[in-house]
Design a protein around this motif. Sequence first.
Motif, PDB file in Angstrom:
ATOM      1  N   THR A  81       0.838  -1.197   0.000  1.00 44.71           N
ATOM      2  CA  THR A  81       0.000   0.000   0.000  1.00 44.71           C
ATOM      3  C   THR A  81       0.874   1.248   0.000  1.00 44.71           C
ATOM      4  N   ILE A  82       1.903   1.246   0.835  1.00 46.95           N
ATOM      5  CA  ILE A  82       2.824   2.381   0.864  1.00 46.95           C
ATOM      6  C   ILE A  82       3.545   2.521  -0.469  1.00 46.95           C
ATOM      7  N   VAL A  83       3.977   1.391  -1.026  1.00 45.52           N
ATOM      8  CA  VAL A  83       4.675   1.422  -2.312  1.00 45.52           C
ATOM      9  C   VAL A  83       3.759   1.957  -3.411  1.00 45.52           C
ATOM     10  N   ASP A  84       2.500   1.537  -3.407  1.00 46.43           N
ATOM     11  CA  ASP A  84       1.558   2.018  -4.422  1.00 46.43           C
ATOM     12  C   ASP A  84       1.337   3.519  -4.305  1.00 46.43           C
ATOM     13  N   LEU A  85       1.325   4.023  -3.066  1.00 52.56           N
ATOM     14  CA  LEU A  85       1.174   5.465  -2.890  1.00 52.56           C
ATOM     15  C   LEU A  85       2.403   6.205  -3.403  1.00 52.56           C
ATOM     16  N   VAL A  86       3.583   5.671  -3.115  1.00 52.50           N
ATOM     17  CA  VAL A  86       4.803   6.309  -3.602  1.00 52.50           C
ATOM     18  C   VAL A  86       4.844   6.281  -5.122  1.00 52.50           C
ATOM     19  N   LEU A  93       1.850  10.448  -1.912  1.00 49.11           N
ATOM     20  CA  LEU A  93       1.393  10.753  -3.270  1.00 49.11           C
ATOM     21  C   LEU A  93       2.139  11.948  -3.844  1.00 49.11           C
ATOM     22  N   ALA A  94       2.464  12.906  -2.992  1.00 46.71           N
ATOM     23  CA  ALA A  94       3.084  14.143  -3.484  1.00 46.71           C
ATOM     24  C   ALA A  94       4.550  13.969  -3.821  1.00 46.71           C
ATOM     25  N   VAL A  95       5.229  13.036  -3.158  1.00 44.77           N
ATOM     26  CA  VAL A  95       6.666  12.867  -3.404  1.00 44.77           C
ATOM     27  C   VAL A  95       6.880  12.404  -4.847  1.00 44.77           C
ATOM     28  N   PRO A  96       7.635  13.138  -5.637  1.00 38.69           N
ATOM     29  CA  PRO A  96       7.833  12.733  -7.034  1.00 38.69           C
ATOM     30  C   PRO A  96       8.737  11.513  -7.126  1.00 38.69           C
ATOM     31  N   THR A  97       8.499  10.715  -8.127  1.00 41.12           N
ATOM     32  CA  THR A  97       9.331   9.560  -8.430  1.00 41.12           C
ATOM     33  C   THR A  97       9.829   9.684  -9.865  1.00 41.12           C
ATOM     34  N   ALA A  98      10.751   8.784 -10.231  1.00 45.26           N
ATOM     35  CA  ALA A  98      11.260   8.802 -11.606  1.00 45.26           C
ATOM     36  C   ALA A  98      10.137   8.578 -12.596  1.00 45.26           C
ATOM     37  N   SER A 150      -2.555  14.016 -12.686  1.00 45.90           N
ATOM     38  CA  SER A 150      -1.365  13.499 -12.023  1.00 45.90           C
ATOM     39  C   SER A 150      -1.650  13.267 -10.553  1.00 45.90           C
ATOM     40  N   TRP A 151      -1.283  12.075 -10.062  1.00 42.19           N
ATOM     41  CA  TRP A 151      -1.423  11.815  -8.635  1.00 42.19           C
ATOM     42  C   TRP A 151      -0.416  12.618  -7.830  1.00 42.19           C
ATOM     43  N   ARG A 173      -4.518   0.849  -7.078  1.00 46.06           N
ATOM     44  CA  ARG A 173      -4.126  -0.542  -6.901  1.00 46.06           C
ATOM     45  C   ARG A 173      -4.307  -1.017  -5.457  1.00 46.06           C
ATOM     46  N   ILE A 174      -4.563  -0.105  -4.545  1.00 47.19           N
ATOM     47  CA  ILE A 174      -4.609  -0.479  -3.132  1.00 47.19           C
ATOM     48  C   ILE A 174      -5.801  -1.388  -2.840  1.00 47.19           C
ATOM     49  N   GLY A 175      -6.988  -1.021  -3.323  1.00 48.65           N
ATOM     50  CA  GLY A 175      -8.171  -1.853  -3.091  1.00 48.65           C
ATOM     51  C   GLY A 175      -8.008  -3.264  -3.644  1.00 48.65           C
ATOM     52  N   PRO A 176      -7.653  -3.414  -4.915  1.00 48.04           N
ATOM     53  CA  PRO A 176      -7.422  -4.768  -5.449  1.00 48.04           C
ATOM     54  C   PRO A 176      -6.319  -5.512  -4.707  1.00 48.04           C
ATOM     55  N   GLU A 177      -5.292  -4.798  -4.262  1.00 47.27           N
ATOM     56  CA  GLU A 177      -4.197  -5.446  -3.529  1.00 47.27           C
ATOM     57  C   GLU A 177      -4.707  -6.084  -2.244  1.00 47.27           C
TER      58      GLU A 177
END
Length: 1007
Positions: A332-337, A981-986, A569-570, A343-347
């Motif tokens: 769940t944390i990974v999906d938010l990042v 959600l706000a932290v940008p990723t690659a 954008s999330w 994907r959290i609900g299906p997970e």
Amino acid sequence: MPAATPDAAASDPAAPGAAVPSVAPAETTPSGTALSAPDPSAGFHVSPSPAVVATASASHRVHAVVVVRPDGRAPAAFHLKRTLASLQEQTRRPEALTIVLCGGDERLRDVVTGAGADFVVNASASTGFAAATALASPELSPGEAVWLLAQDAAPVPDALARLAGALELSPSVAFVAPKLVRWDDRSEIVSLGVGMTRYGRTVGLADGELDQGQHDAREDVLGTDVRGILVRGDAWRELSGLDRGLAGADEGLDLGVRARLAGARVSLVPAALVAVAGDGAAGLPAPNTPQRRRRIVYAERVAQLHRRLAYAPLAALPLHWLSLLPLAVWRTIVDLVRKQPGRIGPEWAAAVVVFVRLVSIGRARHRIATTKRIPWAQLAPLRISQGELRERLDDEPEVAIGGHRRGDLRFFSGGGAWLVLGALVVSVAAFPALLAWPVLGGGALQPLANTVAGLWDEAAFGQRALGLDTVGPADPFASVLAVIGSLAPWEPSRALVVLWVLALPLAALGGWMAATRVTERPILRLLGGATWALAPTFVVALAQGRPTAVILHLLLPWLFFAGSVAHRSWSGAGAASILLAAVVATAPSLAPALAVIWLASILLAVVLRAGRGVARLIWTAIPAIALALPLIWNAAANGRLWGLLADPGVPWAGPQVGPDSAARALLAAGIPTPDLAGWTTLIPEGPTWWVPLLTAPIALLALAAPLTQRWAVGTALLVVTALGMGTAFAAVGISVAFSQSIPVAIWPGAGLSLAWLGAVGGALVTLDAGLAPRVTFVRGIATVVVLAAVATLAVPSLTAMTRRTATIANGPESTLPAFVAAQGRDDPDVGTIVLTPQAAGGVSATVVWGASETLGGQTTMLATRTRPTPQDAVVAELAADLVTSSADDVVAGLSEVGISFILLAPAMPTESDAARTMRLSASTALNQRDTLDSVGDTAKGELWRVIGEVAPRPQEAASVVGIARLIAIGQLIVLGIALLLAVPTAASRREARRTPRVVGPHWQEGR
């Protein structure tokens, strides 16, 4: 055609006592086989199971099984007709055909009836592909190869001939698989082999690639997509068909793994093509709707977890099973990042389903145990390594074909850095003394708590620092101050001083960044940053000492920057949600206007984008609601809903325009004070009628924005301006807070800041897209005129400190005398009752706990209270007794409630005769009490100390502590999600580069 009696609930044919349809199946008998060694290319040499690998001495009979289930947008009958026609066109036709019909309407039944199938099995619409093939298994004759198809899998005419030929030429092969291509475009590969990582992640070896023959040499694979595979009959029975516990995903991969463990091979036949549409019962659906995407995530995760438990060594099985739910928390944390909250609900659904479905896991492990002939280690060469997986994930073009490539921000080359540096120079010149001040005072300013723990304690639910025993939620603004103060943990009040010094450059930076959402022209971005930093309401707030107005003005452009792209954008939605929570906490009066903008954005997303991005827009309001909900609940329970609009912090009735028509005209010009933003003090004898006209250029340009080619953006910004102006007009007529006995109107500057944001944006739209190419020189002239006018309007406020007309001052470290402050730093439960004579002759009484009143310790629960509570009655009675000479034993009452000090504060400026009389009378009464010790006259007023034992302050009840913890946990979870959600990723940055920075269509000519 034999009649069939369906049983959709039939269990696995391999299970003991399994129920099967009564369809007069042929009797199954073991087939004699001859052993042959596997292909050396597989990487190992074992003797395959006789039941899995058969000889190729005779041509295989092929029994095609077509599973039909309406499961997509296109009618199932349309796909089924093409698939059945493709079977009739095969150069090598199957000897038998079984159709398993899972639900469907009469039209579909008519197509199935006219197909000329040898067997038809009816099943319920919920029957999966694996279960449907199990229903068809009794129709298979011994030795018949099984060709698995769905209604949307149409093979080319020579597909079966190529598949059967490959199966006959390779006795060690359990099944062969075709190349799956798109239904409407055979040049795109849907699937050609499936691999698996060490941890069970499924990896398509060629999914989504253009078919250029680059993979046609590949033969041996670990698994494949289940659609179109041709399985040797004895292998099908020995391996017990497909595993129904996989939820429709990875069925071909699992079958391949089990075949490999049984000593057989899985081979590809790239020359055999099967077109698939992604609307059938087999395989995963095409991800063209949100519902389908959630279904894909659920099916893939169920399959992965199911396979993990089925493949795990027996000793590790309990550990894997117990880790399912904790792993769901981590993912769940990974999906938010990763900005994939969908994907959290299906997970979680997948984790729970696999966690409770132990029988299915046991059945899968039993299948493997009964056929396994080689160790797992010998499958390692066929797994996907981490390096290969990383290479496949990174092999994505940054910009899709025909897509948009975002240009550089050009902060340095475009002059943005020079703008911020210039604003810093102006700030230091305007407020030079601030660099030496440890604490800001004056206006609505007060010190912050002296520790970080104190800052966050003020932001939590519980006992408040003001009032006799005030228990309840903190104002959300206290959380904003806690964040600011935590930036200088050694001296939190210093953080507010630094913020004041950096306010102008930070405003310029925010305005410049907000302008990047409106225009790509450097000169207009500079104009946006400069006009935002010099906004009248902002510079007035800096001079008057209004922390809420200053912080709000710094936050609004960033809210516009993130909120304008929240729908796509999330990352934008996460950042906007945090900023919106901070904005509403700082200026609750803006909540109605922002709610209108939020609802309008959702409506536009539904109408114009077919609902895409609605979930992101809905999320933007969740953190703000989570922070404000305890206060809203308290206000509703006490009948003070109007009090929610009050400005947080110190209630201060400073200079601001009134509700009359002349004052509202100043508001229309963006000026929040009756002194014309300081011009009447700068030129007290000169004419000032021209001052409101300084905002006319920017207003005219904003009004023209809807007439440009970017009319949609211009109209939206004009609506924002109107909402902000309406908020300001309404605010000056509403007083819901009180400073002692004086009503305090809501600060109209919050609405003016919002209106200024819309007006500046509209002006930039006009200058960006509203000029024909032959008159573009007008852009430079208009830019200079607007900037000169706004800068002129800001001159009095920026020179107020130099002219000694500013309200801000070198604030005291405590609002209480130093004697009390010293004890309060060590003991935050030291109580002081502050008595302040009023102009009308009365006295105001306030109880302060700790070393000082603080900005974060203020609460609108007290400032907006219109009806006395029992605690108010006690304080009023104590105050009346203290200032009355005839009262007896009043000091004992103070001791009982934990109050140690009495402070007779000076009256408000310009002390009236009645206030002076009250002050002298109260001083005389207090000096006459033997149980009080006079500390003396201080800068904060006359101070007395209670002699004798003072009872400790009543502590919070256990129920209050429990409620506080629940509220804090809930709010931290919501804000934690928003931060992730706000932290940008690659990946999020790569996705952002595919979208334009400027929001809305813009005019490109002349750039």
